[in-house]
Design an enzyme around this catalytic site. Sequence first.
Site, mmCIF file in Angstrom:
data_model
loop_
_atom_site.group_PDB
_atom_site.id
_atom_site.type_symbol
_atom_site.label_atom_id
_atom_site.label_comp_id
_atom_site.label_asym_id
_atom_site.label_seq_id
_atom_site.Cartn_x
_atom_site.Cartn_y
_atom_site.Cartn_z
ATOM 1 N N HIS A 6 -0.362 4.297 -3.805
ATOM 2 C CA HIS A 6 -1.062 3.265 -3.197
ATOM 3 C C HIS A 6 -1.991 2.577 -4.099
ATOM 4 O O HIS A 6 -2.341 2.969 -5.091
ATOM 5 C CB HIS A 6 -1.837 3.830 -2.015
ATOM 6 C CG HIS A 6 -3.384 4.548 -2.302
ATOM 7 N ND1 HIS A 6 -3.198 5.847 -1.983
ATOM 8 C CD2 HIS A 6 -4.277 3.991 -2.681
ATOM 9 C CE1 HIS A 6 -4.548 6.209 -2.433
ATOM 10 N NE2 HIS A 6 -5.187 5.170 -2.777
ATOM 11 N N ARG A 10 -11.012 -3.410 -1.608
ATOM 12 C CA ARG A 10 -12.231 -3.403 -0.522
ATOM 13 C C ARG A 10 -12.216 -4.899 0.289
ATOM 14 O O ARG A 10 -11.904 -5.755 -0.227
ATOM 15 C CB ARG A 10 -13.404 -3.160 -1.262
ATOM 16 C CG ARG A 10 -13.581 -2.034 -1.985
ATOM 17 C CD ARG A 10 -14.959 -1.782 -2.613
ATOM 18 N NE ARG A 10 -14.875 -0.715 -3.540
ATOM 19 C CZ ARG A 10 -15.141 0.611 -3.130
ATOM 20 N NH1 ARG A 10 -15.114 0.952 -1.834
ATOM 21 N NH2 ARG A 10 -14.959 1.579 -3.978
ATOM 22 N N GLU A 53 -4.227 0.131 0.413
ATOM 23 C CA GLU A 53 -5.105 1.154 1.180
ATOM 24 C C GLU A 53 -6.517 -0.114 1.049
ATOM 25 O O GLU A 53 -6.789 -0.558 0.315
ATOM 26 C CB GLU A 53 -5.636 2.021 0.362
ATOM 27 C CG GLU A 53 -7.024 2.939 1.006
ATOM 28 C CD GLU A 53 -7.606 3.986 0.065
ATOM 29 O OE1 GLU A 53 -8.648 4.217 0.370
ATOM 30 O OE2 GLU A 53 -6.956 4.186 -1.012
ATOM 31 N N ASN A 57 -16.033 -1.148 4.067
ATOM 32 C CA ASN A 57 -17.497 -0.607 4.221
ATOM 33 C C ASN A 57 -18.294 -1.239 5.364
ATOM 34 O O ASN A 57 -18.541 -2.587 5.268
ATOM 35 C CB ASN A 57 -18.042 -0.661 2.943
ATOM 36 C CG ASN A 57 -17.436 0.159 1.780
ATOM 37 O OD1 ASN A 57 -17.454 1.418 2.050
ATOM 38 N ND2 ASN A 57 -17.142 -0.320 0.848
ATOM 39 N N HIS A 72 -3.358 -8.671 -9.983
ATOM 40 C CA HIS A 72 -2.598 -9.017 -8.701
ATOM 41 C C HIS A 72 -1.855 -7.846 -8.129
ATOM 42 O O HIS A 72 -1.279 -7.226 -8.989
ATOM 43 C CB HIS A 72 -2.060 -10.384 -8.868
ATOM 44 C CG HIS A 72 -0.795 -10.440 -9.867
ATOM 45 N ND1 HIS A 72 -0.870 -10.621 -10.970
ATOM 46 C CD2 HIS A 72 0.569 -10.015 -9.361
ATOM 47 C CE1 HIS A 72 0.098 -10.488 -11.523
ATOM 48 N NE2 HIS A 72 1.158 -10.072 -10.824
ATOM 49 N N GLU A 122 1.506 -12.009 -5.730
ATOM 50 C CA GLU A 122 2.513 -12.595 -6.294
ATOM 51 C C GLU A 122 3.853 -12.429 -5.434
ATOM 52 O O GLU A 122 4.120 -11.150 -5.381
ATOM 53 C CB GLU A 122 2.634 -12.301 -7.590
ATOM 54 C CG GLU A 122 3.567 -12.931 -8.425
ATOM 55 C CD GLU A 122 4.082 -12.590 -9.825
ATOM 56 O OE1 GLU A 122 4.767 -13.315 -10.643
ATOM 57 O OE2 GLU A 122 3.626 -11.324 -10.267
#
Length: 131
Positions: A6, A10, A53, A57, A72, A122
């Site tokens: 993965h 954030r 992922e 927060n 990217h 992309e």
Amino acid sequence: MAKPVHSMIRVLDEARSLDFYKRAFGLEVADHLKFSDFALIYLRHPSSPFEVELTVNFDRKQPYALGDGYGHLAVVVEDLDAEHARFEREKLEPGPLRDFKHDGRTLARFFFVSDPDGYRIEVIQRGGRFN
């Protein structure tokens, strides 16, 4: 040998991010782990075990500063022109189609799109080294 599983980013707004990744790339929630002050959401496409992922927060109110180190994510598609048109219809604001050449030959055709937090993705035409 290590196996990539993965890439984590954030995000500020869970619902907005989930909507973007579903509409843009067909990513579905593979797992959603909620903790007292954050959540981890794993997104996956049926064609691949690799996951994106999303980390949310809960106390975060301001957008994240992406800095100058982020590059990217990349995905491949069967029909770049059709995907670009679909992104425009979905109002996902794709960048212009690009024809990247090396030694006079097309190396890749692609466009970029940014998610709600500014992460660039992309979108590449399948073929050549991008299968």
